[in-house]
Design a protein around this motif. Structure first.
Motif, PDB file in Angstrom:
ATOM      1  N   VAL A   4       8.784  -4.571   7.209  1.00 37.00           N
ATOM      2  CA  VAL A   4       8.964  -3.765   5.455  1.00 37.00           C
ATOM      3  C   VAL A   4       8.606  -5.218   4.833  1.00 37.00           C
ATOM      4  O   VAL A   4      10.452  -6.307   5.062  1.00 37.00           O
TER       5      VAL A   4
ATOM      6  N   LEU B 112       8.520  -5.929  -0.911  1.00 35.19           N
ATOM      7  CA  LEU B 112       9.247  -4.854  -1.665  1.00 35.19           C
ATOM      8  C   LEU B 112      10.178  -5.534  -2.976  1.00 35.19           C
ATOM      9  O   LEU B 112       9.741  -5.527  -4.449  1.00 35.19           O
TER      10      LEU B 112
ATOM     11  N   SER C 103      13.810   0.724   4.254  1.00 34.48           N
ATOM     12  CA  SER C 103      12.303   1.363   4.459  1.00 34.48           C
ATOM     13  C   SER C 103      11.012   2.274   4.448  1.00 34.48           C
ATOM     14  O   SER C 103       9.784   2.338   3.903  1.00 34.48           O
TER      15      SER C 103
ATOM     16  N   GLN D 170       9.653   2.345  -0.650  1.00 29.04           N
ATOM     17  CA  GLN D 170       8.331   2.660  -0.557  1.00 29.04           C
ATOM     18  C   GLN D 170       7.356   3.894  -1.385  1.00 29.04           C
ATOM     19  O   GLN D 170       6.584   3.299  -1.919  1.00 29.04           O
TER      20      GLN D 170
ATOM     21  N   LYS E  39       7.874   2.665  -5.134  1.00 32.20           N
ATOM     22  CA  LYS E  39       6.844   1.793  -5.271  1.00 32.20           C
ATOM     23  C   LYS E  39       5.581   2.382  -5.100  1.00 32.20           C
ATOM     24  O   LYS E  39       4.731   2.061  -6.109  1.00 32.20           O
ATOM     25  N   ARG E  40       5.365   3.568  -4.715  1.00 30.45           N
ATOM     26  CA  ARG E  40       3.908   3.865  -3.970  1.00 30.45           C
ATOM     27  C   ARG E  40       3.480   4.629  -5.551  1.00 30.45           C
ATOM     28  O   ARG E  40       2.604   5.417  -6.436  1.00 30.45           O
TER      29      ARG E  40
END
Lengths: 619, 441
Positions: A475, A478, A515, A519, A522-523
């Motif tokens: 990762v 981020l 992880s 993620q 963020k997406r």
């Protein structure tokens, strides 16, 4: 083959001989333009204390360039401008260098003598680089065994070049004076791969100390390579660690090719040296359509020729991919301050030289078909100096000792003759300095701190689940970097993970949040980068204190990054505070729902395991 | 003890320049033994790599000589090069200073040692051929005294009378402005330029300003000007030198190349380093006067004091100046001294003591420690009482140093208080400006 490496690593902290900040230590000031001072200088060649003139210095003095300097007022003072003598050497940097000596088992000298290393290419306003020998001998562990260290020096970084031209160069002084530790290994490496391993081993040892700068340009590797029958050649400025092996192996190949060419030339010349006779060819090229020569002549210069007897074909011999013997000679000519040479093993028409002109040149030089010739165009003094360099090089039997510049493709170009001890003389502005108990103590403290950190890190890493570790270590990028981000770890995300494990937080949960959850957030477009290590640790600690449930994690994190609030504030705001214990029991008895209906309704506010247990207890 | 004796002998045998092997507890070191002060607890060694290190003498167990020094090294250390130069039109008088410095490997610091001929070695042949060098002193300028100024003025006068087109004086920078002021008074009716120059960066570094300053000074000495000047870097760049009037210049920075600034004056001229052309700046420049008859007057009364005025200065310090024949006070601001007209209890006035000096016939001259600007005793009552007390220097804009040198020179030929006052307040060598030019300071 024999190879040694020199690692130059910038040390964190202020500059070595004044109290100016190092540029990378205060990135915020880069944007704010505090103004800058500008001035121009010329530098002269100076003899060493033993009355010798260094070859590299002599070469640069031929060029008589003018140097202009830009001094950022935030990052430079009169010391960088060479308008004030150096202040006492930075005790901080000296302690760091001594600590590094300790780690390398290098013997620290009793008394430090700061020396001046003559450098008159303009990269130092003073005309020299200050350097001091701190440690002698030592060793470093590499995956291929122990490697002996020759010396550890502390020196000042040079100025950064902005633009280099034929007769002038422009430098920025911001970098000048940043402390560098130079670690030179014994020339006991015997392959490019070994050299690369050694550079990696020393580099990671230095990073582990926490005493060095990080980032682009903070570490540089110079390579010293020689093969039997060859000579010591120093290759400077290999940028990529991964290019070291290729660069070393290519240099070995280059030397072996040069030995072959030299043997062939010796055979053809039967030992007769090439005469340094320059013929003025300006008349022939008066009306040439060759732009290089024409331009030189029109601006008051001339075209000069040198005969290389029996060299026909030799200049075209390839010594490395894309580099011929002619390229080597051309590099020598360039060092005298001209743009390059034209030689007879090239396609002359590509330069705009006609067959007639070529014939006239051959006639003027009395060249036989088996001879080669070289043309240099430019200011008379420089053109002659250039041909003189070409002649000196062509007469050199075998491989000359050189300093070369690493090219990105693993090849290298000639820069100047290899400097020797003649360019070192004492810095008269600074008295010798006893390396006393306070410095040794400070270094000792640093070493102990490092050992402690290493031990802690080792313990920590051994406690980590390898599968989860590798999951988290993939990762990147981020959350944002924060001062507390421990430099030991590859990323701030991994640092958070390690901290969670240390605090006894469920490693599987931590790995999953880092992880997967982050993620996913963020997406979907949540500003995850507004989170940093302390904020995430607050999240995990709140979880551990049972402030919210595992399933509420995405909601809590989303609110944290969108609104900049803490985990408990988020839980409160969203009404997602964990319902637990008696409160949970009374809720269950009040609502009178089946377990699956209850979970569907209160999923985010309860812990599934606890709910199961509670239902069992009630029924 | 016996071992210690043996060690001493061994180190006595090895001489600077010898290649030696030094053995001590931590290992063996090979290198060239460097000169070092006897009393230093460290031995200095130049290693094969060129680096120098210091080894604690106590820790040394043995020193063996691997190779005696080459004769050349000894020669370099002990002898100075001698070479003869052809007669030239510009006379170069060398006095020492940083411009003539060489590294002293015993102390590690720099000291003045280069000969007048060696100074010229860095210059292009065609320039060198026109210069006649002569070594006068080899002193750092802080060691120069008024007696040296007189010697220097005599040597300059000799050169000019001998047909020199101009004179260049290489000098340490610390007191260069005292010397330039002194020469301005001692060399009257100068037909040609007398140019002092020096260096702020010793010539043992690639960035030395010595060569540029010297070649600009030689150009200035050949120029169409007359008078005494200081020629040093104009700014931080190696592009030009400023030519400053001898009595109107001062060293204003400890280390910068452009340490010398014009004080209460424009620079006389600028010398371009590339073209060596001299561009006049001040309207006060005097042209070269071929027919002018040089008058050398080195008479000086050196029994003069220069006293800085500061808060808390004891009145007794002023009273103790009674043994001098003249006193210059570097006063505060416009030229003020603590006089305590308001009768404050904590004040420490010195007016009485100053008045006593004047009344006993000692001329007291006032200059300002502001350096820039004019003395004016008329603006405040505190100043007027000084004027009434008979203090000299009202409306003058001399630096304290120039006023000090001038008072010595004036007292060398005149004792009458009224005449001394008149001479001190009249410009003799351009030391007092009529106008205060609007110029950067």
């Amino acid at each position: 083959m024999k190879c040694g490496i020199e690692i130059h690593q910038r040390i964190a902290g202020r500059k070595l001989f004044c109290r100016c900040p190092s540029p990378s230590d205060h990135p915020s000031s880069d944007g704010s333009k505090a103004g800058e001072a500008r001035f121009t200088r010329r530098l002269h060649a100076v003899l060493s204390e033993l009355g010798e003139m260094d070859a590299a210095v002599r070469m640069e003095s031929i060029r008589q360039r003018q140097f202009s300097y830009a001094a950022s007022l935030n990052e430079c003072c009169l010391v960088e401008a060479d308008e004030e003598p150096p202040h006492q050497i930075s005790q901080e940097a000296l302690a760091a260098a001594v600590a590094i000596c300790r780690l390398l088992k290098s013997k620290v000298v009793d008394e430090l003598h700061v020396m001046r290393k003559n450098v008159i290419d303009g990269s130092n306003t003073s005309g020299f680089q200050r350097t001091a020998l701190v440690g002698i001998g030592g060793e470093v562990e590499t995956p291929l065994g122990k490697l002996a260290i020759q010396t550890v020096c502390l020196e000042e970084e040079s100025a950064g070049i902005i633009e280099g031209k034929e007769g002038s160069a422009e430098y920025s002084l911001s970098r000048l004076g940043v402390p560098l530790v130079e670690i030179a290994t014994e020339p006991s490496l015997s392959s490019g791969k070994q050299a690369q391993e050694a550079a990696f081993a020393i580099g990671s040892l230095l990073r582990k100390t926490g005493l060095v700068q990080r980032g682009i340009g903070s570490i540089r590797q110079d390579l010293n390579v020689s093969i039997p029958g060859g000579a010591r050649v120093e290759i400077k400025g290999v940028q990529e660690l991964s290019m070291i092996a290729t660069t070393v192996d290519m240099e070995a190949a280059r030397q072996s090719q040069l030995i072959q060419i030299s043997k062939e030339a010796q055979k053809r010349l039967s030992g007769k040296p090439i005469e340094e006779v320059f013929v003025d060819l300006t008349e022939i090229f008066k009306e040439t359509s060759c732009s290089i020569i024409g331009k030189a002549i029109r601006s008051g210069g001339c075209a000069m020729g040198l005969l290389l007897p029996k060299h026909e074909g030799l200049l075209a011999k390839e010594i490395l991919p894309g580099r011929r013997y002619g390229t080597e000679l051309s590099d020598y000519a360039k060092s005298a301050g001209i743009k390059g040479i034209i030689h007879s093993d090239e396609n002359l028409s590509k330069y705009g030289i006609t067959d007639d002109e070529a014939l006239e040149v051959r006639a003027a030089l009395s060249a036989k078909p088996s001879d080669a010739f070289v043309i240099a165009a430019g200011e008379r003094r420089k053109a002659q100096a250039a041909l003189s360099e070409v002649c000196r090089r062509a007469n050199y039997p075998g491989v000359p000792e050189e300093t070369r510049k690493a090219n990105p493709d693993g090849t290298s170009s000639y820069m100047r003759p290899l400097p020797g001890k003649a360019r070192l003389y004492p810095e008269t502005d600074l008295p010798p300095l006893e390396i006393g108990s306070s410095i040794l103590r400070k270094a000792e403290e640093e070493v102990r701190r490092m050992e402690k950190e290493e031990k802690e890190k080792a313990q920590l890493l051994s406690a980590l689940n390898p599968q989860l570790s590798s999951q988290v270590s993939s990762v990147r990028g981020l959350i944002s970097h924060n001062e507390s981000f421990s430099q030991e770890f590859s990323s701030p995300e991994f640092s958070v993970f390690a901290a969670c494990v240390k605090k006894g937080i469920d490693a599987k949960f931590a790995a999953s949040v880092i992880s997967n959850t982050l993620q996913a957030l963020k997406r979907e477009g949540a500003p995850v980068s507004s989170l940093d290590e302390p904020k995430l640790i607050d999240f995990f600690e709140s979880f551990q204190k049972r402030v919210f449930s595992k399933s509420a994690s995405p909601e809590i994190l989303r609110a944290m990054c969108q609104e900049g609030i803490s985990a408990s504030q988020a839980a409160k705001k969203l009404g997602l505070q964990l319902v637990t214990g008696d409160e949970l029991l009374s809720l269950i008895s009040k609502e009178k729902l089946g377990i699956s209906e209850f979970m569907a309704k209160h999923r985010l506010r309860v812990d599934a395991e606890e709910v199961q247990k509670a239902f069992k207890k009630i029924t | 003890m016996a071992r210690k004796e043996g060690k001493k002998e061994a180190s006595a045998e090895a001489e600077p320049g010898d290649k030696v092997q030094v053995e001590c507890a931590s290992g063996k070191y090979c290198g060239i033994l460097l000169p070092r002060k006897q009393e230093s607890p460290f031995l200095a060694l130049k290693l094969g790599s060129g680096y120098n290190i210091g080894i604690r003498k106590e820790a040394i167990t043995a020193i063996s000589i691997l190779e005696k020094a080459s004769a050349q090294f000894r020669k370099e250390l002990k002898e100075e090069k001698k070479s003869s130069s052809p007669a030239g039109k510009v006379s170069l008088l060398a006095c020492g200073g940083t411009i003539a410095n060489r590294v002293d490997y015993r102390t590690g610091a720099v000291h003045p040692a280069v000969s007048a001929e060696e100074l010229l070695e860095s210059l292009p042949m065609q320039t060198r051929g026109t210069v006649q060098p002569r070594m006068l002193f080899s002193l750092p300028s802080e060691d120069m005294s008024p007696a040296h100024w007189a010697e220097l003025a005599k040597a300059a006068a000799e050169s000019i009378k001998g047909g020199a087109e101009g004179v260049v004086i290489t000098h340490g920078t610390d007191t260069m402005h005292y010397t330039s002021a002194a020469l301005s008074f001692m060399l009257q009716n100068l037909p040609c330029p007398v140019v002092l120059t020096g260096s702020q960066r010793s010539s043992d570094r690639g960035s030395s300003d010595a060569e540029l300053n010297l070649s600009c000074a030689i150009a200035a000495a050949k120029s169409d000007l007359s008078g005494v000047f200081i020629c040093m870097h104009e700014n931080l760049s190696d592009e030009s030198c400023a030519l400053l009037f001898g009595p109107k210049a001062r060293k204003m920075h400890t280390t910068r190349r452009d340490a010398f600034r014009p004080i209460n004056s424009l620079p006389a001229a600028r010398v371009d380093a590339a073209s060596l052309s001299v561009e006049k700046i001040s309207p006060n420049c005097q042209p070269r006067k071929k027919e002018s008859k040089l008058a050398l007057d080195t008479r000086m009364n050196t029994n003069v004091a220069l006293q800085y005025i500061y808060p808390g200065l004891k009145p007794s310090a002023i009273a103790s100046l009674a043994g001098y024949d003249g006193v210059v006070l570097a006063g505060m601001g416009l030229g003020h001294l603590p006089v305590n007209l308001s009768g404050d209890k904590l004040a420490m006035p010195i007016l009485k003591e100053v008045a006593q000096l004047v009344n006993s016939g000692i001329p007291v001259v006032l200059a300002s420690q502001c350096i820039y600007g004019r003395v004016d005793m008329d603006v405040y009552t505190n100043g007027r009482v000084l004027k009434e007390a008979g203090i000299i220097g009202n409306l003058c804009d001399m630096t304290p140093e120039t006023a000090y040198v001038k008072l010595m020179w004036v007292l060398g030929r005149e004792k009458r208080m009224g005449e001394v006052k008149k001479l001190m307040e009249t410009s003799i060598a351009g030391e007092i400006s009529e106008r205060s030019p609007i110029a950067p300071y």
